[in-house]
Design an enzyme around this catalytic site. Structure first.
Site, PDB file in Angstrom:
ATOM      1  N   HIS B  74       0.806  -1.217   0.000  1.00  0.00           N
ATOM      2  CA  HIS B  74       0.000   0.000   0.000  1.00  0.00           C
ATOM      3  C   HIS B  74       0.842   1.272   0.000  1.00  0.00           C
ATOM      4  CE1 HIS B  74       0.187   0.050   4.534  1.00  0.00           C
ATOM      5  NE2 HIS B  74       0.096   1.347   4.346  1.00  0.00           N
ATOM      6  N   ASP B 105       0.322  -7.478   1.676  1.00  0.00           N
ATOM      7  CA  ASP B 105       0.751  -6.091   1.828  1.00  0.00           C
ATOM      8  C   ASP B 105       2.272  -5.937   1.847  1.00  0.00           C
ATOM      9  OD1 ASP B 105       0.324  -3.403   1.914  1.00  0.00           O
ATOM     10  OD2 ASP B 105      -0.051  -3.295   4.068  1.00  0.00           O
ATOM     11  N   GLY B 186       2.664   6.748   7.656  1.00  0.00           N
ATOM     12  CA  GLY B 186       4.016   7.050   7.187  1.00  0.00           C
ATOM     13  C   GLY B 186       5.030   6.025   7.673  1.00  0.00           C
ATOM     14  N   ASN B 187       4.698   5.352   8.794  1.00  0.00           N
ATOM     15  CA  ASN B 187       5.560   4.263   9.273  1.00  0.00           C
ATOM     16  C   ASN B 187       5.377   3.005   8.419  1.00  0.00           C
ATOM     17  OD1 ASN B 187       5.428   5.525  12.444  1.00  0.00           O
ATOM     18  ND2 ASN B 187       7.324   4.549  11.765  1.00  0.00           N
ATOM     19  N   SER B 188       4.333   2.992   7.625  1.00  0.00           N
ATOM     20  CA  SER B 188       4.020   1.815   6.809  1.00  0.00           C
ATOM     21  C   SER B 188       5.219   1.383   5.973  1.00  0.00           C
ATOM     22  CB  SER B 188       2.861   2.127   5.876  1.00  0.00           C
ATOM     23  OG  SER B 188       1.662   2.091   6.579  1.00  0.00           O
ATOM     24  N   LEU B 245      -5.347 -23.989   0.855  1.00  0.00           N
ATOM     25  CA  LEU B 245      -5.008 -25.383   1.114  1.00  0.00           C
ATOM     26  C   LEU B 245      -5.595 -26.292   0.049  1.00  0.00           C
ATOM     27  CD1 LEU B 245      -5.796 -25.509   4.927  1.00  0.00           C
ATOM     28  CD2 LEU B 245      -3.549 -25.896   3.917  1.00  0.00           C
ATOM     29  N   GLY B 246      -6.646 -25.819  -0.617  1.00  0.00           N
ATOM     30  CA  GLY B 246      -7.376 -26.697  -1.520  1.00  0.00           C
ATOM     31  C   GLY B 246      -8.537 -27.373  -0.799  1.00  0.00           C
ATOM     32  N   THR B 248     -11.426 -26.388   2.687  1.00  0.00           N
ATOM     33  CA  THR B 248     -11.792 -25.399   3.699  1.00  0.00           C
ATOM     34  C   THR B 248     -12.167 -26.102   4.990  1.00  0.00           C
ATOM     35  OG1 THR B 248     -14.028 -25.388   2.807  1.00  0.00           O
ATOM     36  CG2 THR B 248     -12.581 -23.618   2.102  1.00  0.00           C
TER      37      THR B 248
END
Lengths: 341, 557, 327
Positions: B74, B105, B186-188, B245-246, B248
Site C-alpha cells: 500500500h 501487503d 508514514g511508518n508503513s 489449502l485446496g 476449507t
C-alpha cells in the site's frame, strides 16, 4: 587466569541484572494472564463495541469490570486467554465509580484471581507498569490479551479526570499512566506493576476535565476494594436529604457576602464581580466591581458556575478567601462575616 | 540583572559536565547506552519512500547490499513503477518496483546506487515472545526532511495476531506481531527491530479510533518469517499470490476444525477427506478456522505444509502443497481496486510513465516488473552446472550382464525410453494430448522433455518463469530456486539447490487434478567436467518404480 | 581452586546485588526531582469568546530566568486568543499573576513574566543538543494536576534536528498534560521544552497528535538566544520563502526562480544552490534548510545565475503576512 575468570563471572552477574532491565513480562505473565478475561455482551452495532475487559477478584469467580452498555444483557460471556468460555451475570453495579461486579459460572475449580487490597498503591510515578486489556478486541482467538508497557505517570484527583459523582472526595486519586489505555474495549483491564501486583483497573474512556485530552488512567486498587465491599453489602435506600444541597442564587450570595457575580449567560461566563453591596463584608474586604475571581477558597474558578459550586460547598463558612485578578495583578481578598469586636 | 541570560547560556555548555560526577543508577544507564547503540545500528538501512511527486510516501528497509528493499504494497501502490528513496545519509536515490504481494501487503523495490548499500540483519520472528522489547523505525507523517528515520521503542503486545481483510481488498494480516511502539501513518513499510537491532517484521497497520489516524498504542507488523518466505517470490518480479489449502475448514465448538469442503485445487497427493478433523498444520496446533488461515497466510503458494488429521479413530499425517488462491485476472482486478483506494479521494490513479531501460523494467501480465524475472531466470541457469547448449541431447544407459538393459534419450523434440517396463516415446509435437508414459508415472517422459527445454533455453515451451524459493517437497526440505515451465496445460517445476545451484528435482503435472510426478535427482557423477545426475528417486508416492539408476551418460552438444 | 571458585561466585553475586541496589532507584523520579524548582503551574482564565473547550486551561511552564521572573511555556492555551488572566504557582507555593511578553510562533513557545522574582534555581542544566542521540532516554514532565506531584511519561529520543533543526522528536507521551514542561534526559538535564509542533505548524494538527508517540521539544540552543527578542515584545514567525519556483516534484526539481521578476538581487531563471552554508539541489532541500530560519533573519544564499556563474548574496526572509505581493 584467576583474573580472567573473575571478569567473566562479574560480567555474567552484570548481564543477569541487565536482563532484568528488559521487561519481565515473560516472568509475570503466567501469573497475571489467566486472571484477566475478555468480556463479550450486548452491542456490536451502531458504533458500540460489544466487548471489554474484566478480571477475577475471587477464587469463587467474582469478576470486576466497568459498567457499560456491554452489560445490558441477561448473560455475558467471559473468555480466558486459553479460550475457555464462561457465562457470567451482573451481581451489582456501582454508580459512584461506574463499576460492575460479575459472577462467573465456574465449572468446578477455583479462579486464578487478584487480591484487592484496601491500601493505596505504593507505586510511585516513574515506576514501570504493564497495561493488559482486550483493546480493539485484537485477541479474538484463544490467545493472550494485549500488553502495553509504560510508567506510572502520576496521580490526579478523581474529579479532575472524569465526571464521576462529585460527592466523591477530592483526596481520592486515580492513577495516570503514559501508555494509551483510552481505547475501545480496554476498560476493565488491569494496570500491574513490574512484579505483577495489581495497581488499578483501566477506567472507561473519558476526556480530562483539565486538558480536554483523552485520559489514560486507572482506578486504584484501594478505591476498587472499597467499592467491592460496598457492592457486597445489601443495598441502602438513599434518603432524600442527601440531594437537598442546592446552589445559592445570586440574591442569597449578595445577602450573605455582599457581592453580585456577573449574570450567568453561558456555562463558561467568567466569574467577574458585577456589583458590591455598600457596607457588606465584600466591600469591607476591598472587593471591587470588575474583579475577576480566579480562586475561591484555594479552588480555581474559571466561570460563574464553578465559583457558585465552591461557594455552595462552603455555605456554612464564616470566612471566605478569594483571589481576584485586577488590572493584571492578583489580589487576595478575605471576606469575614464575624464582625471584629 | 545584566548577564542573567548569559548564565543560562553557559549552562548549556556545561550541562553534560555538571552531572558527570553524580551518582546514577548503573543499570538503567547501561540499557540506555544499549538503546543508543541499537538506534544507531538500525538507522542506516531504514529508508523513506516517496511517490515521485513527493506528495505521499512511507517507509522501507534495505535487505540486500544490492539495494533490494522491503516495504508495504500500500506504500508503493500510488507510486507506479518508479519511486524516490531517501537514505539516512541524506542521499535521494531512484528506485523501481520489483515485485508485489497485494494480499500480504508486501512489496520489494530495487534502489539504484553506485556502491553497496547498508542492509538489515534478519532476526528470528518465530522465537519472539510477548513482552520483548522492540524498536520501530520509519518516516511517520513524512517528518524526515533529512531522511533520518523516527525511532520509537516499546514491547511486543501480542504475537500470532490475525487481522481481518478490509472490504473490497485482498489484504489480510496473518500471524502478525502487535506492538505498543508508536506506529503512525508514514511508518508503513518500515522495519520492526528486536532490542538487539535485528529485523523482526515490516510495520504496516495500526488500530486507529476516535482520534483519527494517530497511534494509540496498537500497531501491527508482518512477521519477518513471512517476509523472508516471500522475499525470493517478490524478487521474481511477479505479482505474488497468497495460498489456499485446496480444502476449507469450519470451526466447531466441541472439536477441532472440520474439513467442510474439498476443492479441485487440492494437491492430489494430499490425503484429506471431507469430515476430517484437522489437528495440526505446519507443526502448529489449530483450534479454529482462523488459526488455519493465520498459518496458511504466511506461506507462498507451492509451499509444502505437513498436517495431521483425525479420521474416525485414526490419526493420519500427510503433506499439502499450497495452491494459488486467485487467478491472474482476479489478482489484477483486486490490485486495481486497492490502488484506487490508496489514491487521494476523487483522483484516478495515474499511469505514470516509466523512464528506465528495458534491463530494469518490463511490462507483462501477471508481473509487477518482468525484467526481474528475466534476471532471476538468467541467474539460476547461469550458476547451474546442468545448463545445456541449445539442441544438445542426453543419452543415459544402464547395462546388466554386459547387455544394454535400460536406455533414456532426451532431445529437443522427443524423449525415448527402453527398459524392463517397456518401450515408450514422448513427442514434443503431440497432436491431441501429451504422452503420459511410462504408465502410472504421471508423464515422466514429458516432464524430462520440459526440463530439457528449460535447461537448454529452448523456445518450444509456452512460458518459463522464475517462481521463487521453495523447500524441496517437504516442510523441512532444502531451500531451492524454482523455475516453472508451462506448456499446453502441463506444468513442470525445476528445483535448483539454493546452496550449490545444482538442478536437484523435478515436479510435473500433465494437467490440473492429475496426481503430479515428483522426482529427486540422484547419483551425481562427473561428465564432460560437470556434475550430472544419473538417476532419480520417486517422491510422489506412486506405484511406479521407486528409483532409477544409470551407469553412463553421453551428452551430445 | 575450590576456594577460588567460591570467592569468584560471591564476587559475582555481590555484583548482581550492587546493580540491583542501584536499580531500585528510579531514574525518572530522580531526574524530575532535579527540575522541580523551575517547574510552575500556569492557569489561563479564558474570555467567554475564546474557542477553547475549557474555560480554564492549566499548563506547565519552566522558569528560565528566576531573577527577572521569566517563564517559558508553549503556545497551548495562549494562542491565538490570549487569556484574560494568567496565574503562576511556583514551587515555593506562591501564586502571582503573569504577563505575556512575546510569542515564538515558529517554535510554539511563549515567554511570560512575573513581577516578583523566583528563588535562584541553581542545579538545573540544559543538555547540549549536539550531543543528544536517537535512542537515549527521555522523561517528559508536566504539572497540570498537582505542582508538587508532576506527571511523568518516558520514552526515547526518536530523532534530532527535526523541522529544520528547531526541535528534537520523542516517543514519550506528549500532550496538554505536559506542553510547556521540560523534556529531560536520564541525568535530569533539560533536553528541551515540550511544544505542540507539527510540520506545517498547524496548531490543531499538532494538538491532535498528542500521545501519538510523536512529540517535540525545542532545545535550549533554539530558545535561549531568542529570549531577549521575546522579552522586548517582538513576536517571532517562521520564515517563508518569498520567491516562486519552477513547477515539479520538490524532491527532484531544482530551486529555479520563476517569480517575481526582481527581489533583493534575485531574478527569474536564477537557481538557488545553497542556503546558510548548506548546499541544496532541490526545492525539498531548500525548504528543509529554510525551516531553521525566522522571518526577518537575513540568510546567505548561493545562487547560480541564469546568465551563468555563481554568486553569494544575503536574502532577508519574511513571514506569510509580510510576503511581498506577487503578480
Amino acid at each position: 587466569m584467576w583474573c580472567r575468570a573473575t571478569m567473566l563471572l562479574v560480567v555474567c552477574g552484570l548481564l543477569a541484572s541487565f536482563a532484568q532491565a528488559q521487561t519481565n513480562w515473560r516472568e509475570i505473565s503466567p501469573d497475571v494472564g489467566p486472571r484477566i478475561v475478555k468480556v463479550y455482551g450486548a452491542g456490536g452495532g451502531g458504533g458500540l463495541e460489544n466487548y471489554q475487559t474484566g478480571f477475577f477478584i475471587s477464587a469463587e469467580g467474582r469478576v470486576l469490570t466497568v459498567n457499560s452498555p456491554v452489560l445490558d444483557t441477561d448473560e455475558v460471556t467471559l473468555v480466558t486467554e486459553e479460550g475457555n468460555r464462561l457465562t457470567a451475570r451482573v451481581v451489582r453495579t456501582d454508580p459512584l465509580l461506574g463499576l460492575a461486579l460479575l459472577q462467573a459460572e465456574l465449572s468446578g475449580g477455583i479462579a486464578p484471581h487478584f487480591e484487592l487490597k484496601s491500601e493505596f498503591s505504593p507505586a510511585q510515578p516513574g515506576d514501570d507498569v504493564f497495561a493488559v486489556s482486550n483493546l480493539f478486541n485484537v485477541a479474538t482467538g484463544p490467545e493472550a490479551l494485549s500488553v502495553q508497557r509504560g510508567v506510572l505517570a502520576g496521580k490526579a484527583p478523581l474529579e479532575l479526570v472524569s465526571p464521576f459523582d462529585p460527592t466523591v472526595k477530592r483526596e481520592q486519586a486515580v492513577l495516570l499512566v503514559d501508555v494509551v489505555t483510552s481505547n475501545p474495549g480496554a476498560a476493565g483491564g488491569v494496570i500491574v506493576s513490574s512484579r505483577g501486583e495489581l495497581l488499578g483497573m483501566i477506567g472507561p474512556e473519558r476526556r480530562s476535565r483539565v486538558t480536554g485530552a483523552w485520559h489514560n488512567y486507572a482506578l486504584p486498587t484501594n478505591l476498587l476494594a472499597d467499592a467491592v465491599t460496598r457492592l457486597e453489602q445489601p443495598p441502602v435506600i438513599p434518603t432524600s436529604e442527601d440531594s437537598a444541597a442546592q446552589r445559592p442564587d445570586a440574591a442569597q450570595l449578595a445577602r450573605r457576602w455582599g457581592f453580585w457575580l456577573a449574570p450567568e449567560i453561558s456555562s463558561r461566563t467568567p466569574a467577574y464581580i458585577d456589583d458590591v453591596v455598600p457596607g457588606s463584608a465584600a466591600e469591607l474586604a476591598g472587593l471591587q466591581p470588575d474583579d475577576l475571581v480566579v480562586f475561591v477558597a484555594e479552588t480555581s474558578t474559571a466561570s460563574v458556575a464553578e465559583a457558585l459550586a465552591v461557594l455552595t460547598s462552603q455555605r456554612e463558612a464564616e470566612q471566605m478567601a478569594l483571589l481576584v485578578e485586577r488590572n493584571g495583578e492578583l489580589v487576595r481578598i478575605t471576606l469575614n462575616l464575624t464582625k471584629p469586636e | 540583572m545584566k548577564g542573567a541570560v548569559g548564565y543560562w547560556l553557559l549552562a548549556v555548555g556545561l550541562g553534560a559536565a555538571s552531572f558527570a560526577g553524580s551518582e546514577l543508577p548503573a543499570q538503567p544507564l547501561a540499557s540506555e547506552a544499549e538503546r543508543i547503540a541499537t538506534a544507531a545500528r538500525i538507522t542506516p538501512a531504514t529508508i523513506a519512500i516517496f511517490e515521485p511527486s513527493g506528495e505521499s510516501g512511507g517507509s522501507g528497509v534495505l535487505v540486500s547490499p544490492e539495494g533490494l528493499a522491503l516495504t508495504n504494497f500500500h506504500v508503493v501502490a500510488p507510486c507506479g513503477a518508479q519511486m524516490k528513496v531517501g537514505l539516512p545519509d541524506g542521499r535521494l536515490l531512484d528506485a523501481v518496483i520489483v515485485g508485489i504481494d497485494p494480499g500480504g501487503d508486501l512489496a520489494l523495490i530495487k534502489v539504484f546506487a553506485d556502491a553497496p548499500l547498508p542492509s538489515a540483519t534478519w532476526g528470528d520472528s518465530d522465537t519472539v515472545q510477548v513482552g520483548d522489547e522492540v524498536f520501530v523505525a520509519g518516516n511517520p507523517f513524512l517528518l524526515a526532511e533529512d531522511f533520518q528515520p523516527s525511532i520509537s521503542h516499546g514491547i511486543l503486545s501480542g504475537i500470532h495476531r490475525y487481522q481481518y481483510p478490509a472490504a473490497d481488498s485482498l489484504l489480510e494480516y496473518t500471524d502478525c506481531l502487535q506492538t505498543d511502539a508508536a506506529i503512525n501513518p508514514g511508518n508503513s513499510g518500515g522495519p520492526l527491530y528486536s532490542a538487539a537491532g535485528e529485523l523482526l517484521g515490516i510495520n504496516g497497520r495500526a488500530s486507529f479510533e476516535k482520534r483519527g489516524r494517530v497511534n494509540v498504542g496498537i500497531g501491527y507488523a508482518i512477521s519477518g518469517r513471512q517476509a523472508q518466505r516471500y522475499l525470493s517470490h517478490l524478487a521474481s518480479g511477479r505479482i505474488v499470490d497468497h495460498a489456499t489449502l485446496g480444502f476449507t475448514v469450519q470451526s466447531t465448538s466441541w472439536r477441532r476444525p472440520i474439513v467442510s469442503a474439498v476443492s479441485e485445487e487440492l494437491d492430489p497427493a494430499t490425503d484429506v477427506q471431507l469430515g476430517d478433523e484437522l489437528l495440526t498444520l505446519a507443526g502448529r496446533e489449530v483450534v479454529s478456522a482462523n488459526d488455519v488461515q493465520n498459518i496458511v497466510g504466511t506461506y507462498p503458494p507451492g509451499w509444502p505444509l505437513p498436517l495431521k488429521v483425525r479420521r474416525g479413530q485414526e490419526l493420519r499425517e500427510t503433506t499439502v502443497k499450497l495452491q494459488p488462491a486467485h487467478t491472474t485476472a482476479q489478482l489484477a482486478e483486486a490490485i486495481k481496486k486497492m490502488t484506487a483506494a490508496e489514491a487521494p479521494p476523487g483522483e484516478q490513479p495515474k499511469e505514470a510513465k516509466v523512464e528506465l531501460p528495458a534491463e530494469w523494467f518490463a511490462k507483462q501480465a501477471g508481473f509487477a516488473n518482468y525484467a526481474f524475472n528475466l534476471r532471476e531466470r538468467k541467474r539460476v541457469l547461469e550458476r547451474c552446472e546442468q545448463k545445456l547448449k541449445p539442441g544438445s541431447a542426453l543419452h543415459f544407459t544402464l547395462s546388466e550382464d554386459g547387455e544394454l538393459a535400460t536406455s533414456l534419450k532426451i532431445s529437443s523434440d522427443r524423449v525415448e525410453y527402453r527398459g524392463p517396463a517397456g518401450e515408450f516415446t514422448a513427442e514434443a509435437t503431440f497432436a491431441d494430448r501429451p504422452s503420459s508414459a511410462p504408465p502410472s508415472s504421471g508423464g515422466l517422459l514429458m516432464a524430462l522433455w520440459c526440463a530439457h527445454q528449460v535447461l537448454s533455453g529452448g523456445d518450444k515451451l509456452d512460458s518459463v518463469e522464475y517462481l521463487g524459493e521453495l523447500p524441496l517437497f517437504e516442510f523441512e526440505g532444502a531451500e531451492c530456486d524454482v523455475l516453472r515451465a508451462e506448456h499446453r496445460g502441463m506444468v513442470a517445476e525445476l528445483y535448483f539447490a539454493e546452496l550449490t545451484g545444482e538442478w536437484v528435482a523435478l515436479e510435473f503435472s500433465l494437467s490440473a487434478g492429475i496426481r503430479p510426478c515428483r522426482i529427486e535427482l540422484t547419483d551425481f557423477h562427473e561428465v564432460n567436467g560437470r556434475q550430472w545426475p544419473h538417476g532419480w528417486r520417486d517422491r510422489s508416492g506412486r506405484a511406479m518404480d521407486g528409483s532409477q539408476h544409470f551407469e553412463h551418460l553421453d551428452i551430445q552438444e | 581452586m575450590l576456594l577460588n571458585i567460591r570467592v569468584l561466585r560471591s564476587i559475582a553475586l555481590l555484583a548482581v546485588a550492587v546493580t540491583r541496589l542501584f536499580a531500585a532507584e528510579n531514574v525518572a523520579r530522580e531526574a524530575v526531582e532535579r527540575v522541580r524548582p523551575v517547574l510552575v503551574q500556569l492557569r489561563y482564565v479564558a474570555s467567554e469568546q475564546q474557542a477553547l473547550a475549557k474555560s480554564t486551561v492549566v499548563a506547565t511552564g519552566v522558569i528560565v530566568q528566576p531573577e527577572q521572573g521569566l517563564i517559558l511555556t508553549s503556545t497551548y492555551g495562549l494562542v491565538p486568543d490570549p487569556p484574560l488572566a494568567i496565574t503562576v504557582l511556583d514551587a515555593t507555593g506562591q501564586t502571582q499573576a503573569a504577563k505575556l511578553l512575546g510569542v515564538d510562533h515558529h517554535r510554539q513557545l511563549v515567554l511570560l513574566s512575573c513581577a516578583t522574582p523566583f528563588p535562584p534555581t541553581a542545579g538545573v542544566s540544559f543538555a547540549n543538543a549536539r550531543e543528544v542521540r536517537p535512542g537515549q532516554a527521555t522523561i517528559a514532565v508536566g504539572c497540570v494536576f498537582e505542582l508538587d506531584q508532576p506527571t511523568i511519561s518516558t520514552g526515547i529520543v526518536s530523532a534530532v534536528n527535526r523541522l529544520g533543526g528547531i526541535a528534537m522528536q520523542t516517543d514519550a507521551a506528549v500532550s496538554p498534560t505536559n506542553y510547556g514542561g521540560p523534556l529531560l534526559g536520564s541525568r535530569g538535564e533539560v533536553l528541551g521544552i515540550l511544544t505542540p509542533l507539527s510540520p506545517e505548524n498547524d496548531m490543531r494538527a499538532a494538538v491532535e497528535w498528542y500521545d501519538s508517540g510523536i512529540g517535540f521539544a525545542v532545545p535550549a540552543e533554539q530558545f535561549l538566544p531568542r529570549i531577549s527578542q521575546l522579552q522586548a515584545g517582538k513576536n517571532i514567525h517562521a520564515a517563508q520563502w518569498p520567491l516562486k519556483m519552477a513547477k515539479g516534484s520538490p524532491l527532484s526539481t531544482p530551486a529555479v526562480i520563476t517569480e517575481p521578476a526582481e527581489l533583493q538581487g534575485l531574478g527569474i531563471g536564477d537557481e538557488i544552490i545553497g542556503i546558510g552554508g548548506r548546499r541544496v539541489s532541490s526545492q525539498w532541500q531548500l525548504h528543509a534548510a529554510l525551516g531553521a530560519y525566522d522571518a526577518g533573519q537575513s540568510v546567505p544564499i548561493a545562487v547560480r545565475r541564469k546568465t551563468g556563474g555563481e554568486e553569494s548574496l544575503m536574502l532577508e526572509l519574511t513571514d506569510a503576512e509580510t510576503k511581498p505581493a506577487t503578480e
